[in-house]
Write a protein that holds these residues in place. Structure first.
Motif, PDB file in Angstrom:
ATOM      1  N   SER A 198     -10.807  13.933  58.702  1.00 61.44           N
ATOM      2  CA  SER A 198     -11.581  13.519  59.887  1.00 61.44           C
ATOM      3  C   SER A 198     -12.769  14.453  60.095  1.00 61.44           C
ATOM      4  CB  SER A 198     -10.708  13.554  61.151  1.00 61.44           C
ATOM      5  OG  SER A 198      -9.557  12.782  60.954  1.00 61.44           O
ATOM      6  N   ALA A 199     -12.538  15.751  59.963  1.00 64.64           N
ATOM      7  CA  ALA A 199     -13.632  16.723  60.165  1.00 64.64           C
ATOM      8  C   ALA A 199     -14.751  16.483  59.147  1.00 64.64           C
ATOM      9  CB  ALA A 199     -13.094  18.150  60.047  1.00 64.64           C
ATOM     10  N   HIS A 200     -14.367  16.294  57.889  1.00 64.58           N
ATOM     11  CA  HIS A 200     -15.378  16.057  56.852  1.00 64.58           C
ATOM     12  C   HIS A 200     -16.159  14.770  57.119  1.00 64.58           C
ATOM     13  CE1 HIS A 200     -13.261  18.850  53.727  1.00 64.58           C
ATOM     14  NE2 HIS A 200     -13.966  19.512  54.610  1.00 64.58           N
ATOM     15  N   LYS A 201     -15.426  13.720  57.531  1.00 66.79           N
ATOM     16  CA  LYS A 201     -16.096  12.433  57.833  1.00 66.79           C
ATOM     17  C   LYS A 201     -17.154  12.617  58.913  1.00 66.79           C
ATOM     18  CE  LYS A 201     -12.722   8.865  56.929  1.00 66.79           C
ATOM     19  NZ  LYS A 201     -11.497   8.353  57.552  1.00 66.79           N
ATOM     20  N   ASN A 202     -16.854  13.541  59.844  1.00 68.89           N
ATOM     21  CA  ASN A 202     -17.794  13.765  60.944  1.00 68.89           C
ATOM     22  C   ASN A 202     -18.837  14.829  60.615  1.00 68.89           C
ATOM     23  OD1 ASN A 202     -16.650  11.823  62.659  1.00 68.89           O
ATOM     24  ND2 ASN A 202     -14.987  13.223  63.197  1.00 68.89           N
ATOM     25  N   GLY A 203     -18.847  15.279  59.366  1.00 65.78           N
ATOM     26  CA  GLY A 203     -19.902  16.202  58.931  1.00 65.78           C
ATOM     27  C   GLY A 203     -19.593  17.678  59.101  1.00 65.78           C
ATOM     28  N   TYR A 204     -18.335  18.020  59.420  1.00 68.15           N
ATOM     29  CA  TYR A 204     -17.967  19.433  59.596  1.00 68.15           C
ATOM     30  C   TYR A 204     -17.321  19.989  58.324  1.00 68.15           C
ATOM     31  CZ  TYR A 204     -18.713  18.106  64.426  1.00 68.15           C
ATOM     32  OH  TYR A 204     -19.279  17.620  65.579  1.00 68.15           O
ATOM     33  N   ASP A 205     -17.445  21.292  58.151  1.00 65.35           N
ATOM     34  CA  ASP A 205     -16.851  21.933  56.965  1.00 65.35           C
ATOM     35  C   ASP A 205     -15.367  22.198  57.143  1.00 65.35           C
ATOM     36  OD1 ASP A 205     -19.330  22.399  55.403  1.00 65.35           O
ATOM     37  OD2 ASP A 205     -19.863  23.619  57.136  1.00 65.35           O
ATOM     38  N   GLU A 206     -14.957  22.493  58.341  1.00 58.13           N
ATOM     39  CA  GLU A 206     -13.558  22.892  58.603  1.00 58.13           C
ATOM     40  C   GLU A 206     -13.229  22.680  60.074  1.00 58.13           C
ATOM     41  OE1 GLU A 206     -10.597  23.763  58.250  1.00 58.13           O
ATOM     42  OE2 GLU A 206     -10.242  24.529  56.226  1.00 58.13           O
ATOM     43  N   ASN A 207     -11.941  22.813  60.382  1.00 58.24           N
ATOM     44  CA  ASN A 207     -11.454  22.721  61.763  1.00 58.24           C
ATOM     45  C   ASN A 207     -11.178  24.084  62.344  1.00 58.24           C
ATOM     46  OD1 ASN A 207     -10.877  19.802  62.468  1.00 58.24           O
ATOM     47  ND2 ASN A 207      -9.847  19.956  60.476  1.00 58.24           N
ATOM     48  N   SER A 290     -16.044  33.827  54.572  1.00 58.79           N
ATOM     49  CA  SER A 290     -17.076  32.795  54.643  1.00 58.79           C
ATOM     50  C   SER A 290     -17.644  32.798  56.061  1.00 58.79           C
ATOM     51  CB  SER A 290     -16.488  31.419  54.313  1.00 58.79           C
ATOM     52  OG  SER A 290     -15.900  31.442  53.024  1.00 58.79           O
ATOM     53  N   PRO A 291     -18.954  32.995  56.179  1.00 53.94           N
ATOM     54  CA  PRO A 291     -19.544  33.073  57.521  1.00 53.94           C
ATOM     55  C   PRO A 291     -19.561  31.718  58.229  1.00 53.94           C
ATOM     56  CG  PRO A 291     -21.261  33.138  55.837  1.00 53.94           C
ATOM     57  CD  PRO A 291     -19.950  33.149  55.105  1.00 53.94           C
ATOM     58  N   VAL A 292     -19.400  31.769  59.535  1.00 49.59           N
ATOM     59  CA  VAL A 292     -19.477  30.558  60.370  1.00 49.59           C
ATOM     60  C   VAL A 292     -20.759  30.642  61.188  1.00 49.59           C
ATOM     61  CG1 VAL A 292     -18.354  29.295  62.261  1.00 49.59           C
ATOM     62  CG2 VAL A 292     -16.968  30.366  60.464  1.00 49.59           C
ATOM     63  N   GLY A 293     -21.539  29.563  61.167  1.00 47.03           N
ATOM     64  CA  GLY A 293     -22.802  29.560  61.920  1.00 47.03           C
ATOM     65  C   GLY A 293     -22.693  28.829  63.238  1.00 47.03           C
ATOM     66  N   LYS A 294     -21.853  27.772  63.230  1.00 48.27           N
ATOM     67  CA  LYS A 294     -21.799  26.921  64.424  1.00 48.27           C
ATOM     68  C   LYS A 294     -20.386  26.367  64.618  1.00 48.27           C
ATOM     69  CE  LYS A 294     -25.097  23.686  64.630  1.00 48.27           C
ATOM     70  NZ  LYS A 294     -25.689  22.331  64.563  1.00 48.27           N
ATOM     71  N   ILE A 295     -19.966  26.293  65.862  1.00 44.21           N
ATOM     72  CA  ILE A 295     -18.672  25.681  66.181  1.00 44.21           C
ATOM     73  C   ILE A 295     -18.937  24.611  67.235  1.00 44.21           C
ATOM     74  CG2 ILE A 295     -16.350  26.103  67.129  1.00 44.21           C
ATOM     75  CD1 ILE A 295     -16.931  29.138  66.173  1.00 44.21           C
ATOM     76  N   VAL A 296     -18.486  23.403  66.973  1.00 43.40           N
ATOM     77  CA  VAL A 296     -18.756  22.313  67.908  1.00 43.40           C
ATOM     78  C   VAL A 296     -17.454  21.937  68.626  1.00 43.40           C
ATOM     79  CG1 VAL A 296     -19.664  19.970  68.169  1.00 43.40           C
ATOM     80  CG2 VAL A 296     -20.622  21.497  66.429  1.00 43.40           C
ATOM     81  N   ASP A 297     -17.506  22.061  69.958  1.00 41.49           N
ATOM     82  CA  ASP A 297     -16.334  21.746  70.776  1.00 41.49           C
ATOM     83  C   ASP A 297     -16.630  20.472  71.565  1.00 41.49           C
ATOM     84  OD1 ASP A 297     -14.127  21.681  72.395  1.00 41.49           O
ATOM     85  OD2 ASP A 297     -14.772  23.343  73.683  1.00 41.49           O
ATOM     86  N   HIS A 298     -16.239  19.342  70.991  1.00 47.44           N
ATOM     87  CA  HIS A 298     -16.424  18.051  71.663  1.00 47.44           C
ATOM     88  C   HIS A 298     -17.824  17.889  72.253  1.00 47.44           C
ATOM     89  CE1 HIS A 298     -12.114  18.922  71.512  1.00 47.44           C
ATOM     90  NE2 HIS A 298     -12.026  17.648  71.198  1.00 47.44           N
ATOM     91  N   GLY A 299     -18.808  18.042  71.406  1.00 50.09           N
ATOM     92  CA  GLY A 299     -20.187  17.815  71.850  1.00 50.09           C
ATOM     93  C   GLY A 299     -20.906  19.083  72.291  1.00 50.09           C
ATOM     94  N   THR A 300     -20.151  20.122  72.649  1.00 54.81           N
ATOM     95  CA  THR A 300     -20.800  21.378  73.038  1.00 54.81           C
ATOM     96  C   THR A 300     -20.956  22.260  71.813  1.00 54.81           C
ATOM     97  OG1 THR A 300     -19.739  21.243  75.187  1.00 54.81           O
ATOM     98  CG2 THR A 300     -20.617  23.405  74.561  1.00 54.81           C
ATOM     99  N   GLU A 301     -22.166  22.655  71.525  1.00 49.32           N
ATOM    100  CA  GLU A 301     -22.412  23.488  70.333  1.00 49.32           C
ATOM    101  C   GLU A 301     -22.379  24.964  70.683  1.00 49.32           C
ATOM    102  OE1 GLU A 301     -25.993  22.478  68.268  1.00 49.32           O
ATOM    103  OE2 GLU A 301     -25.108  20.640  67.458  1.00 49.32           O
ATOM    104  N   ILE A 302     -21.593  25.705  69.919  1.00 45.22           N
ATOM    105  CA  ILE A 302     -21.622  27.169  70.057  1.00 45.22           C
ATOM    106  C   ILE A 302     -22.328  27.675  68.804  1.00 45.22           C
ATOM    107  CG2 ILE A 302     -20.227  29.269  70.280  1.00 45.22           C
ATOM    108  CD1 ILE A 302     -17.897  27.416  71.237  1.00 45.22           C
TER     109      ILE A 302
END
Ligand code: PLP
Ligand code: COI
Length: 341
Positions: A198-207, A290-302
């Motif tokens: 599901s995460a990949h389908k939505n364009g994310y690398d990981e959960n 592996s560095p993380v640049g962005k975390i998306v929490d239900h529409g809110t971008e960190i």
């Protein structure tokens, strides 16, 4: 010994069948001597415990070629100890810890031609695993098991190497309170497959998984622990009974404190405070850091201040020191490096 003709620099994290693998069998209450075999396939009964009730656990570690040309592995004793914990939790027979380490070394040596050369950017991933093999139909542990080890040369776990990742906060849990999140059982990964697809389908690398009881605290991803760096350069890493005790994370804590002079806090980390950190990384054998640049929490971008282009400065120091230890460029703490050859 001649190396295989492999394009080491372009390997991803995949399976390549090597020449030899290790197998030991548990029957009538004891483990067989164990041996190497060229046979990569396993034949088992349709009712084998692992097929019906997923009675299986595994480990993951790597072999490295050092700057001086040795083949080494990193803290295999901790993998042996963690596999023992997994076996006890899953009612499987423990494979002796020293035998585990010896079998890892024997398997790597037998596949020396597949150990990537120093500086190639690749490593030999080692996968020890155990499963119940005799027919089991009532819900109970198997009586017979196999312990096996295979190897496969690998490159970076995430495509793009050190490019910062984008994660999403998952609506699914990977572990339950008082469940098996703290051991390396196959079932934890089966649980996470729908979530990762599901995460990949939505364009994310990981959960990013949250604690299953309150869904307010950061746990880990499907295959790595988190480390965060505060704006005043403290290392913060989540503490929880339902995450896997990463050997990489435990090593990084030591490196941060003893090599880099950084303060470390292992504590509960609220999702709410993630926006205040300066850097974020995923750590594990496969993930390295592996560095993380962005975390998306239900529409809110960190968005991490370290950005989407490269690793943050403290993460980079941790990465350089850890990989330096593994590749023999930096002196290792006593007992961390097992020389195979
Ligand atoms: N967490 C999970 C769920 C993992 O699968 C892994 C990989 O082994 C890790 C963390 C990292 O652990 P380690 O550093 O021991 O490889
Ligand atoms: C490892 O890092 O060894 C793991 O087992 C993680 C897995 C997702 C490949």
């Amino acid at each position: 010994m001649e190396k295989k003709n492999i394009d080491w620099a372009n390997l991803g994290f995949g399976y390549m069948q090597c020449d030899q693998r290790y197998v030991a069998e548990y029957k009538d209450g004891k483990w067989s001597e164990g041996q190497l075999t060229e046979e990569a396939s396993i034949t088992m009964n349709e009712c084998a415990g692992v097929l019906q009730y997923a009675q299986t656990c595994f480990e993951g570690l790597k072999a490295y070629t050092t700057e001086e040309g040795h083949i080494v592995t990193f803290r295999p004793d901790l993998n042996a100890a963690r596999m023992k914990d997994s076996c006890l939790r899953l009612e499987m027979p423990v494979f002796d810890e020293q035998r585990f380490v010896d079998a890892v070394c024997e398997t790597v040596l037998a596949n020396e031609a597949y150990v990537p050369p120093y500086g190639s950017g690749a490593t030999l991933y080692i996968r020890p695993y155990m499963f119940g093999i005799n027919p089991v139909i009532g819900v109970k542990p198997a009586d017979e098991y196999q312990f096996r080890i295979f190897t496969t040369p690998v490159g970076p776990y995430f495509k793009g190497g050190a490019k910062p990742l984008t994660l999403c906060v998952s609506d699914f849990d990977r572990a339950a309170p008082h469940g098996t999140g703290h051991v390396k059982s196959g079932l934890n990964y089966a649980m996470s497959l729908h979530a990762i697809v599901s995460a990949h389908k939505n364009g994310y690398d990981e959960n990013m998984y949250l604690d299953p009881a309150t869904r307010t605290k950061v746990e880990e991803t499907g295959g790595a622990n988190f480390i965060f760096i505060t704006k005043d350069q403290k290392v913060v890493t989540p503490k929880s009974d339902s995450i896997l005790p990463s050997i990489t994370r435990r090593s990084l804590i030591y490196v941060a404190e003893h090599y880099l002079g950084l303060k470390v806090e292992e504590r509960e980390v609220l999702l709410e405070e993630v926006k205040d950190f300066a850097e974020c990384g995923l750590c594990g054998t496969a993930a390295v850091i592996s560095p993380v640049g962005k975390i998306v929490d239900h529409g809110t971008e960190i968005c991490m201040p370290s950005g989407m282009n490269e690793m943050g400065p403290v993460t980079k120091k941790l990465y350089d020191t850890l990989t330096g230890i593994q590749m023999g460029r930096v002196e290792a703490p006593e007992g961390w490096i097992q020389i195979i050859k």
